[in-house]
Design an enzyme around this catalytic site. Structure first.
Site, short mmCIF file in Angstrom:
data_model
loop_
_atom_site.label_atom_id
_atom_site.label_comp_id
_atom_site.label_asym_id
_atom_site.label_seq_id
_atom_site.Cartn_x
_atom_site.Cartn_y
_atom_site.Cartn_z
CD GLU A 49 -23.99 -20.87 -2.69
OE1 GLU A 49 -22.96 -20.92 -3.39
OE2 GLU A 49 -24.60 -21.90 -2.32
CG ASP A 60 -23.00 -22.05 -11.76
OD1 ASP A 60 -23.22 -22.68 -10.72
OD2 ASP A 60 -22.52 -20.90 -11.78
#
Length: 268
Positions: A49, A60
Site C-alpha cells: 500500500e 491519518d
C-alpha cells in the site's frame, strides 16, 4: 483475474494471511521509495500500500501526517508516485500495489486520466479515503474501465446497510479500520475486531484486511488468525522517521519488522 484477487486466491490455497505494509511515497526522499518497495517484498510481504502525499490527510495520525509533510517538502506529486510504481514494475510484475490517498489529487488529474495512467503504471487498486460509496459512481466507473480495484474502508461504527453498500461497491478486498480513530491509534481489542469481521462476512465473501493499531509481530500474528490481510503502517513509518537523516538504514529497519511479522504470522 486481477493481481489482488490472484494474490488472495494463492494465499488462501496455502492457508496464509496477507502481510500488507503501508509507506508514504517520497518519504523521506523520493529516491528511496522504489528500493524500499523491493526491500519489503524481500521481507515476505504480499501486497504493498503506497500512500500518495497529501497536505490534509484527515484519516491519518501524526506519524503518517509527518510522512506526507516530508514527502511534500520534495514536491512529490501523484504523477511522481505513478512513476515510482512504473519503476517498481520494471523488476516486479507480481506483487499487487495499492495507492492510498485522498480525492483532491485525483480530481485535479481527472478520473479518466488518473485511471488510465494508474493502470499503465502498474497500479492494481485504489483506496480513496474521503469519497464515500454514495458519491463515487464516476470514479468507480473510471477505475473499472481499466480493471483497477476500488478498495473501501469499513469501520467499527458501520451498520448493516452501510456494510452492504460497501460490499456492493468495493472490489479486491475490504479494509476494516479496527479502531475508532486515526492511523497509529492504540487499544486494539481482538474480540471486538473478530465480531465485526464476522458481521462483515455475512454480507460479502471478499477478503477482509485489518489495519490501524497493528504495531508488532505479536499483534500481527493474533490478527492473522481472523483476517485475510494484516495491514501495518505507522510502525513502519515511525522507523522511516527515526532514520530519516540516514536513509541507507531504512530498508534494513523495515525488513526486520516485516520479517518478524511474517514469521509470527506463518507460525500461527
Amino acid at each position: 483475474m486481477s493481481r489482488i484477487s490472484a494474490c488472495f486466491s494463492d494465499l488462501k490455497a496455502r492457508n496464509r494471511t496477507a502481510l500488507l505494509p503501508f509507506i508514504t511515497a517520497g518519504d523521506p526522499h523520493p529516491g528511496i521509495t522504489v528500493g524500499l518497495m523491493h526491500d519489503m517484498v524481500d521481507a515476505g510481504v504480499d501486497i504493498i500500500e503506497l500512500g500518495v502525499p497529501f497536505s490534509d490527510p484527515m484519516a491519518d495520525g501524526p506519524v503518517i501526517q509527518r510522512a506526507s509533510e516530508r514527502a511534500l517538502e520534495h514536491h512529490v506529486s501523484l504523477h511522481d508516485v505513478l512513476d515510482m510504481v512504473r519503476e517498481f514494475r520494471q523488476h516486479n510484475d507480481r506483487t499487487p500495489v495499492i495507492l492510498m490517498g485522498y480525492l483532491n489529487p485525483i480530481e485535479v488529474m481527472g478520473y479518466a486520466e488518473f485511471a488510465r495512467s494508474a493502470a499503465d503504471a502498474g497500479v492494481d487498486g485504489v483506496l480513496t479515503v474521503d469519497i464515500p460509496p454514495e458519491e463515487s459512481h464516476d470514479l468507480i466507473q473510471s477505475l473499472r474501465s481499466h480493471s483497477l480495484d476500488a478498495i473501501y474502508l469499513a469501520a467499527p461504527t458501520s451498520h448493516r446497510h452501510r456494510l452492504e453498500l460497501i460490499a456492493d461497491t468495493a472490489s479486491g478486498f475490504i479494509y476494516y479500520v479496527s479502531l475508532k480513530g486515526v492511523t497509529g491509534s492504540a487499544n486494539l481489542v481482538l474480540d471486538e475486531v473478530a465480531a465485526k469481521l464476522a458481521e462483515i462476512r455475512e454480507v460479502t465473501d471478499m477478503p477482509l484486511g485489518v489495519g490501524f493499531g497493528i504495531k508488532d509481530a505479536r499483534m500481527a500474528a493474533a490478527m492473522s488468525k481472523i483476517a485475510d490481510a494484516v495491514v501495518v503502517g505507522s510502525s513502519l513509518v515511525s522507523r522511516i522517521e527515526a532514520n530519516a537523516s540516514e536513509p541507507d538504514k531504512i530498508g534494513a529497519e523495515l525488513k526486520q519488522l516485516l520479517q518478524e511479522m511474517r514469521t509470527a504470522m506463518d507460525a500461527v
